[in-house]
Motif scaffolding. Structure first.
Motif, short mmCIF file in Angstrom:
data_model
loop_
_atom_site.label_atom_id
_atom_site.label_comp_id
_atom_site.label_asym_id
_atom_site.label_seq_id
_atom_site.Cartn_x
_atom_site.Cartn_y
_atom_site.Cartn_z
N TYR A 663 19.95 36.58 -37.90
CA TYR A 663 19.27 35.66 -36.97
C TYR A 663 20.33 34.87 -36.23
O TYR A 663 21.35 34.47 -36.81
N TRP A 702 15.19 41.86 -31.78
CA TRP A 702 14.06 41.29 -31.05
C TRP A 702 14.49 40.03 -30.32
O TRP A 702 15.11 39.14 -30.90
N LEU A 704 13.51 36.75 -29.13
CA LEU A 704 12.43 35.81 -29.41
C LEU A 704 12.07 34.96 -28.20
O LEU A 704 10.96 34.43 -28.14
N ASN A 707 10.09 37.44 -26.07
CA ASN A 707 9.11 38.09 -26.94
C ASN A 707 9.02 39.59 -26.63
O ASN A 707 7.95 40.16 -26.43
#
Length: 759
Positions: A663, A702, A704, A707
């Motif tokens: 992350y 991904w 974020l 999205n």
């Protein structure tokens, strides 16, 4: 006649075992390019000394004095110079040197290599040998087979129906084919020419033929310094087409050589390369060069490579002139900055031309360099002007241990910078990487520190230092037009308090360590280098929370009085797991705050250090149980506890399965060069498939913020320890730096006793 276990000694059998062994070895390392690179080094060199004695044992042993012939039959054992030969029948004529060894002949080297054959016939005074049904097994399991081997020391070695298998029979415990092997209907080894000729060479993967040539000639890898062609290689690029490189080796004695490498390209014609190396007892010199006239410059249309003649030259020297000293140089010149990368001659994005000398001992370090930095890629000479020459670039330090009185450290740097153009970040005009300049900066710092144990176990480490800076900038940039000279002396005083509290519970231990620092620098000048050329790397986190000076180079320094407050927790558990937590905050108490002063390179921006109280920084890492490792970092705004920067990663290994998570969060900050917010989550996984030797891996990233997916990747791999092949692919999402790009490919790797070979 003699009874069983009788023996005799044969005087000077003239390399009896050697001739047999060499005949078995001479072909294997060149069965195909893959085998040639994978067999152990020195595979052809296992030759016993001459002039020894052979010891023979047998059930029945006879000697014919008239013909000078020794005959042995029944469980014959012959020992010679570390070799053990066994078989059913032996006949050896000491006068002519002719030897017959028949029936289940086995030769064992001291290393464990085994040679099996039906019959060995050695003639010509041990100069010729003929072996039938050879099977050779190396200690690491490789297998070499041939229907027959005809060896002549003065002519050539000829092997018929030869096979090399690094995996032995290449059949696993379940009867399945694994690995790879190479075959040739005929192999001729010419020792004088240093060449191996192969008729109908082929490559098999998992027992399936996948490559075949009617004829091939290869250099002998057992003669690395013999003049001649070396292993060719091939490549492909849409820019230069199909490419074949054919090196030619020219020895110049034992310590020097020239390698000429013509490269034939289907789209661009001939690329000629040459390399010369000279080695000395104390170092080596290497010079390489390439040149080509491009037949189709339009392949590089719109770049600096859209021209006819192109080329480059590189020279390096590496020396050890005295103990503890290293010296040398590296220099690259090119027709254009893209040449080396366009023709896959270098993968890095830059090169450094430099002359250097380095001295290193336990207590002292000195590094002196004269440097010029160049970019590689589609850059014009005008673009190169944005990158500097560092003449000189000197760093040094010496530490003197004073025993109970502590230690003294003397360190210094000297940096001269010459740059022809300003280097401004294209997206943020106020973000200036570097100025057009001629600059000089010298720094010298002397420091003393010692450690004291106070009551209750508190550890106090006082630090006293004095730093002196002298700098000059010529005002060459329109962005900073004034000439500047600087002389600065900075007294430094600091103290570090740590209170390690330890608790032990059986095999578990816990350390909690509150930490407090006071650091004073008696100067109001942070930009002591006038311009910031070497102190641009700065991220405030747990690794530099408790640092007296967080700048990475000498051109910047912290100023005023600052306190760093925090702590560390470390736990070690009996099952091998562990956990470390670090956290704290930095406070500016008095004087000029160096991190609150604008720096065109934006160094230290968005860390909170420019305010009276910095961001809170946290760090964690550990392994909570076997197979799980993790780490995390974060910056928190102390007033709102809003996350200002964060990253985390973890990996779980469970048997053959692996799972990774990551992350990252970096907020948008145009002033610091971050145009858009980066907020990403990614996962990777690897797992065996329900088929032996197969596994799959996949990954997803991904975005974020948008999205949407950032990248998808995956692959399927077969790996039986000898053959590795992977089918892989990746596709990028719309917000990737290379949006909507797709890639797919196959990787093939062959493993053998000496390593691996990638195709």
């Amino acid at each position: 006649m003699f009874s069983r276990r009788d023996m005799c000694c044969v005087s000077s059998p003239r390399r009896l075992a050697a001739e047999i062994v060499v005949a078995c070895l001479l072909f294997a390392a060149s069965a195909l390019p893959a085998a040639a690179q994978l067999l152990p080094a020195g595979f052809f060199d296992r030759v016993p000394a001459t002039g020894g004695q052979a010891r023979i044992e047998a059930d029945t042993l006879a000697y014919d004095g008239r013909r000078d012939v020794i005959s042995a039959e029944g469980s014959v054992v012959m020992l010679y110079d570390g070799y053990t030969l066994t078989g059913d029948r032996l006949s050896y004529n000491q006068a002519t040197g002719e030897l017959w060894f028949e029936g289940n002949v086995v030769i064992r080297e001291a290393s464990g290599t085994l040679y099996r054959m039906d019959r060995v016939h050695v003639t010509g005074g041990m100069k010729e040998a003929f072996l039938e049904s050879l099977t050779l097994t190396t200690p690491d399991g490789a297998l070499i087979r041939a229907r027959d081997v005809d060896y002549s020391r003065e002519l050539a070695t000829i092997l018929t129906d030869a096979t090399y298998s690094p995996c032995g029979l290449c059949i696993d415990s379940k009867g399945r084919r694994i690995g790879w092997q190479v075959k040739a209907s005929k192999m001729t080894y010419d020792g004088d020419a240093g060449l191996v000729y192969l008729d109908n060479p082929s490559l098999e993967l998992l027992g399936i033929p996948v490559a075949w040539l009617p004829w091939m000639v290869l250099p002998d890898p057992s003669q690395p310094r013999r003049q001649g062609f070396r292993m060719p290689s091939w490549d492909y690029s849409d820019k230069y087409g199909a490419r074949l490189d054919v090196p030619y080796f020219i020895p110049l004695g034992e310590s020097a050589e020239i390698i000429l490498t013509p490269s034939l390209m289907s789209r661009q014609g001939l690329l000629m390369g040459a390399e010369w190396e000279q080695r000395f007892d104390y170092g080596a010199v290497n010079v390489r060069g390439w040149g080509t006239y491009q037949l189709d410059p339009s392949a590089f249309a719109g770049t600096v490579g859209d021209t006819g003649w192109r080329g480059a030259m590189q020279a390096t020297g590496r020396f050890t002139p005295f103990p503890d000293w290293r010296a040398g140089w590296s220099y690259t010149a090119f027709s254009d900055a893209a040449f080396l990368k366009d023709y896959d001659l270098q993968s890095s994005d830059n090169v450094v031309n430099e002359v250097y000398a380095t001295y290193l001992t336990r207590d002292s370090y000195l590094d002196v360099r004269l440097q010029q930095f160049n970019l590689l890629g589609n850059y014009t000479p005008d673009d190169q002007q944005r990158h500097a020459r560092a003449i000189p670039n000197i760093e040094g330090t010496h530490t003197q241990d004073l025993g109970e009185m502590g230690q003294v450290t003397l360190s210094g740097e000297v940096l001269g910078v010459q740059r022809g153009r300003d280097h401004v970040y294209d997206y943020v005009p106020d973000y200036v990487f570097a100025y057009e300049e001629n600059k000089f900066h010298a720094m010298l710092e002397a420091a003393w520190q010692n450690q004291y144990i106070l009551p209750a176990g508190v550890v106090a480490t006082p630090y006293l230092g004095l730093r002196a800076d002298a700098a000059w900038y010529d005002g060459g940039s329109a962005l900073k037009p004034a000439e500047v000279s600087l002389l600065e002396a900075t007294p430094i005083a600091a103290i570090d308090f740590r209170w390690p509290l330890i608790a032990v519970d059986g095999a578990d231990s816990h350390l909690f360590e509150p930490i407090a620092q006071l650091v004073y620098r008696g100067s109001d000048t942070t930009l002591v280098g006038v311009t910031n050329d070497d102190a641009q790397s700065f991220v405030f986190d747990d690794t530099n929370l408790f640092s007296f000076n967080r700048f990475s180079g000498a051109d910047r320094q912290e100023t005023g009085l600052r306190a760093n407050i925090g702590g560390r927790y470390l736990a070690n558990f009996g099952d091998g797991s562990w956990l470390q937590l670090i956290g704290g905050q930095s406070y500016h108490l008095a004087g000029v705050n160096a991190l609150g002063i604008a720096d065109p390179t934006q160094t230290g921006a968005s860390t909170g250090l420019g305010d009276a109280a910095s961001y809170i920084v946290l760090g964690a890492q550990g392994a909570m149980f076997d197979g799980l490792k993790f780490g995390a970092k974060a910056q928190l705004d102390a007033s709102s506890f809003a996350v200002k920067r964060a990253s985390a990663a973890a990996q779980l290994n469970y048997g053959d399965r692996r799972l990774g998570l990551a992350y990252a969060f970096i907020p948008a900050d145009p002033g610091a060069g971050n145009i858009v917010e980066q907020h990403e989550l990614s996962a990777t996984a690897t797992t065996p498939l329900p088929f032996d030797y197969w596994y799959a891996d996949a990954g997803i990233s991904w975005d974020l913020v948008a999205n949407t997916w950032l990248q998808l990747s995956g692959g399927v791999t077969y790996d039986d320890d000898y053959l590795v092949t992977t089918l892989y692919g990746a596709i990028n999402g719309p917000t990737h730096s290379s949006p909507n790009a797709t890639s797919i490919g196959i990787r093939l790797k062959l493993r053998g006793p000496a390593g691996e070979f990638s195709l």
